[in-house]
Design a protein around this motif. Sequence first.
Motif, mmCIF file in Angstrom:
data_model
loop_
_atom_site.group_PDB
_atom_site.id
_atom_site.type_symbol
_atom_site.label_atom_id
_atom_site.label_comp_id
_atom_site.label_asym_id
_atom_site.label_seq_id
_atom_site.Cartn_x
_atom_site.Cartn_y
_atom_site.Cartn_z
ATOM 1 N N ASP A 364 37.008 -62.088 21.074
ATOM 2 C CA ASP A 364 37.634 -60.860 21.460
ATOM 3 C C ASP A 364 37.587 -60.734 23.017
ATOM 4 O O ASP A 364 37.365 -61.690 23.842
ATOM 5 N N ASP A 365 38.096 -59.688 23.659
ATOM 6 C CA ASP A 365 38.366 -59.520 24.836
ATOM 7 C C ASP A 365 37.129 -59.749 25.638
ATOM 8 O O ASP A 365 37.177 -59.809 27.007
ATOM 9 N N ASP A 366 35.993 -59.682 25.332
ATOM 10 C CA ASP A 366 34.807 -59.754 26.017
ATOM 11 C C ASP A 366 34.169 -60.941 25.799
ATOM 12 O O ASP A 366 33.070 -61.136 26.282
ATOM 13 N N GLY A 367 34.782 -62.007 25.038
ATOM 14 C CA GLY A 367 34.417 -63.367 24.783
ATOM 15 C C GLY A 367 33.434 -63.510 23.778
ATOM 16 O O GLY A 367 32.826 -64.585 23.571
ATOM 17 N N ASN A 368 33.189 -62.377 22.872
ATOM 18 C CA ASN A 368 32.380 -62.398 21.755
ATOM 19 C C ASN A 368 33.294 -63.150 20.653
ATOM 20 O O ASN A 368 34.324 -62.784 20.036
ATOM 21 N N GLU A 369 32.736 -63.950 19.564
ATOM 22 C CA GLU A 369 33.306 -64.748 18.567
ATOM 23 C C GLU A 369 33.555 -63.812 17.465
ATOM 24 O O GLU A 369 32.295 -63.035 16.907
ATOM 25 N N VAL A 370 34.821 -63.736 16.914
ATOM 26 C CA VAL A 370 34.910 -62.910 15.948
ATOM 27 C C VAL A 370 34.855 -63.771 14.586
ATOM 28 O O VAL A 370 35.052 -64.947 14.588
ATOM 29 N N GLY A 371 34.991 -63.127 13.442
ATOM 30 C CA GLY A 371 34.799 -63.658 12.130
ATOM 31 C C GLY A 371 36.049 -63.939 11.419
ATOM 32 O O GLY A 371 37.377 -64.083 12.064
ATOM 33 N N GLY A 373 39.471 -64.680 9.660
ATOM 34 C CA GLY A 373 40.478 -63.498 9.236
ATOM 35 C C GLY A 373 40.811 -62.658 10.335
ATOM 36 O O GLY A 373 41.454 -61.829 10.272
ATOM 37 N N GLU A 374 39.849 -62.426 11.325
ATOM 38 C CA GLU A 374 40.141 -61.562 12.369
ATOM 39 C C GLU A 374 40.823 -62.258 13.653
ATOM 40 O O GLU A 374 40.513 -63.310 14.189
ATOM 41 N N THR A 375 41.647 -61.273 14.117
ATOM 42 C CA THR A 375 42.482 -61.890 15.407
ATOM 43 C C THR A 375 41.875 -61.900 16.546
ATOM 44 O O THR A 375 41.135 -60.706 16.744
ATOM 45 N N GLY A 376 42.016 -62.862 17.257
ATOM 46 C CA GLY A 376 41.454 -62.866 18.664
ATOM 47 C C GLY A 376 42.155 -63.776 19.645
ATOM 48 O O GLY A 376 43.088 -64.519 18.999
ATOM 49 N N GLU A 377 41.800 -64.257 20.728
ATOM 50 C CA GLU A 377 42.364 -65.300 21.584
ATOM 51 C C GLU A 377 41.499 -66.353 20.940
ATOM 52 O O GLU A 377 40.553 -66.746 21.040
ATOM 53 N N ILE A 378 42.458 -67.616 21.024
ATOM 54 C CA ILE A 378 42.190 -68.871 20.578
ATOM 55 C C ILE A 378 41.535 -69.745 21.890
ATOM 56 O O ILE A 378 42.033 -69.574 22.878
ATOM 57 N N CYS A 379 40.411 -69.986 21.954
ATOM 58 C CA CYS A 379 39.463 -70.679 23.094
ATOM 59 C C CYS A 379 39.217 -71.967 22.591
ATOM 60 O O CYS A 379 38.964 -72.148 21.220
ATOM 61 N N VAL A 380 38.924 -72.779 23.262
ATOM 62 C CA VAL A 380 38.614 -74.284 22.996
ATOM 63 C C VAL A 380 37.602 -74.955 23.831
ATOM 64 O O VAL A 380 37.492 -74.680 25.267
ATOM 65 N N ALA A 381 36.757 -75.773 23.427
ATOM 66 C CA ALA A 381 35.971 -76.570 24.070
ATOM 67 C C ALA A 381 35.893 -78.189 23.688
ATOM 68 O O ALA A 381 36.117 -78.120 22.573
ATOM 69 N N GLY A 382 35.625 -78.912 24.528
ATOM 70 C CA GLY A 382 35.509 -80.194 24.196
ATOM 71 C C GLY A 382 36.005 -81.281 25.277
ATOM 72 O O GLY A 382 36.674 -80.971 26.211
ATOM 73 N N PRO A 383 36.048 -82.497 25.049
ATOM 74 C CA PRO A 383 36.230 -83.482 25.951
ATOM 75 C C PRO A 383 37.962 -83.667 26.281
ATOM 76 O O PRO A 383 38.177 -84.413 27.231
ATOM 77 N N ALA A 384 38.724 -83.112 25.602
ATOM 78 C CA ALA A 384 40.084 -83.012 25.680
ATOM 79 C C ALA A 384 40.516 -82.013 26.823
ATOM 80 O O ALA A 384 41.631 -82.087 27.173
ATOM 81 N N VAL A 385 39.706 -81.143 27.051
ATOM 82 C CA VAL A 385 39.869 -80.172 27.735
ATOM 83 C C VAL A 385 40.118 -80.460 29.296
ATOM 84 O O VAL A 385 39.243 -81.156 29.610
ATOM 85 N N CYS A 386 41.239 -79.975 30.132
ATOM 86 C CA CYS A 386 41.308 -80.573 31.361
ATOM 87 C C CYS A 386 40.314 -80.109 32.257
ATOM 88 O O CYS A 386 39.355 -79.559 32.161
#
Length: 536
Positions: A364-371, A373-386
């Motif tokens: 969500d807008d505050d960085g909390n992970e949603v469950g 089926g819930e819409t939010g911003e797609i965020c990603v982590a891992g060794p492919a991130v620039c």
Amino acid sequence: MSANRDPKLPWSVRSHNLAHFLTKNAARLKDRPAIIWGDLTIRWGELDQRVSALAAAMQQDFGVQPGDRVLVQTPNNNQITEIMLACWRIGAVWVPSNYRQRPDEVAYLAQKSDASLMFCEQDFPDHVTASIEAAPRLSQVICIGQGFGVAYDDVIARHMGTHVPNVAVDRDAPAWLFFTSGSTGRPKAVVLTHGQLTFTALNHLHDLTPGSTPDDMSLVVAPLSHGAGMHQLMMIAGGVGSVLVPSGRFDPAQAWELVQRYGVTNMFTVPTIVKMLTEHPSVDQFDHSSLRFVIYAGAPMYREDQKYALRKLGPVLVQYFGLGEVTGCITYLPREDHSAEDGPDVRIGTCGIERTGLHVSIQDDDGNEVGPGETGEICVAGPAVCAGYYMDDAANAKAFRDGWFRTGDLGHLDDARYLFITGRSSDMYISGGSNVYPREIEEIMLTHPALSEVAILGAPHPRWGEVGVAVCTFEPGQTVSADDLTAMLQAKLAKYKLPHHYVFLDEMPKTGYGKITKKLVREELEARGMWPGAAA
């Protein structure tokens, strides 16, 4: 000495130099084709020699040092790959442009990257002039062809036979400044590193074209300066040769002839090109049974187009969703998850599952992970991130939060962690106090047989705040009225989601990479005086 070592580290995090993929292929596969372009065939052994000759010239004649940025302005050819590998061999940073960009746009890339050397194809002298004026360090140019600077072929010939080893690099040493498409303002320079790209090449081989061997062959139909370059890097890692389509306007018949002639097994492209390939009569005139993977990315592929392609080509489609900041791919939808028919087990509209080694979080807008089926911003982590944006603290602060890269895309995960994209956060508009996500409307409209492409934009409205504008193109020989489209949508959408305006264009504006962006569509409507505006 390792290139670009971080002085804060008490030890060197030594990495695989990306050019070592070529070194391996030259030793093991030296007589096999690496690049086929028209009548030209360059084998792995010869490619290694040409890359060494170019690397020697860059070091000895032009003073290129590890970490220096090298700008490249050229359409697809063998030279763009040779330059890429030569840069990596000596620890320089490859900075490819979209060759369709204007001189002032390429000059911005030269200035932003602080390039010290430029390679430019002979048909772009104005790009050279503008870039030299914009970049203080840039005074030396190598011409692919004849006409200005030093001739590329002369440079290769002068140093042919010189062996240049791959320099030592750290994991975080920059290898590629990947400029974003700039759909919302000036392009940003994404820093891609040797360690990150090594992971990406191996990861893509595993997820996108599993089982690839040097017996495979790849067809290059998209610009090597961006996503197709990432795909070619993974092909180099697997010892797979690349066939380039002829220069100039894309011709589906030529592409299918190359598939048949060389037994092409995979290609990377965008949905608009898949649509052109599968709807052209030549798809039935050439043998494409060798194809195992047709990878599409860069933009959504609408369900009706997807089903048509599957019926024409068989179960070969592989989708990926991603951004340059995540070296292309975040999630992928493998062949077995594609279906030419709808049914209860078909996840219509998904862009697949997480790439191996990546973690997707919907926040969500505050960085909390949603469950689920819930819409939010797609965020990603891992060794492919620039490693972030080059010389852009403000963009880095906006794009990263608590170690997560924020894509700016909206979506949700289902219970099985399949990702569904709602749209760009910037594409969403609010009508009468309710959020409207264009992708949902576009998908429904494209089920109509008369429509070829659709883009939904939010336009200002004095009562509702914003309302939808549906911009459409027709299939050849087809037409449909706005009233008929509204009637179709009324049965499937809430009233506030219905477009208030319909615009029919002969051709949808696209980026140089074949993507439809809302920015370009709006600019086209404004230029034609067709944008509704605040008084609508």
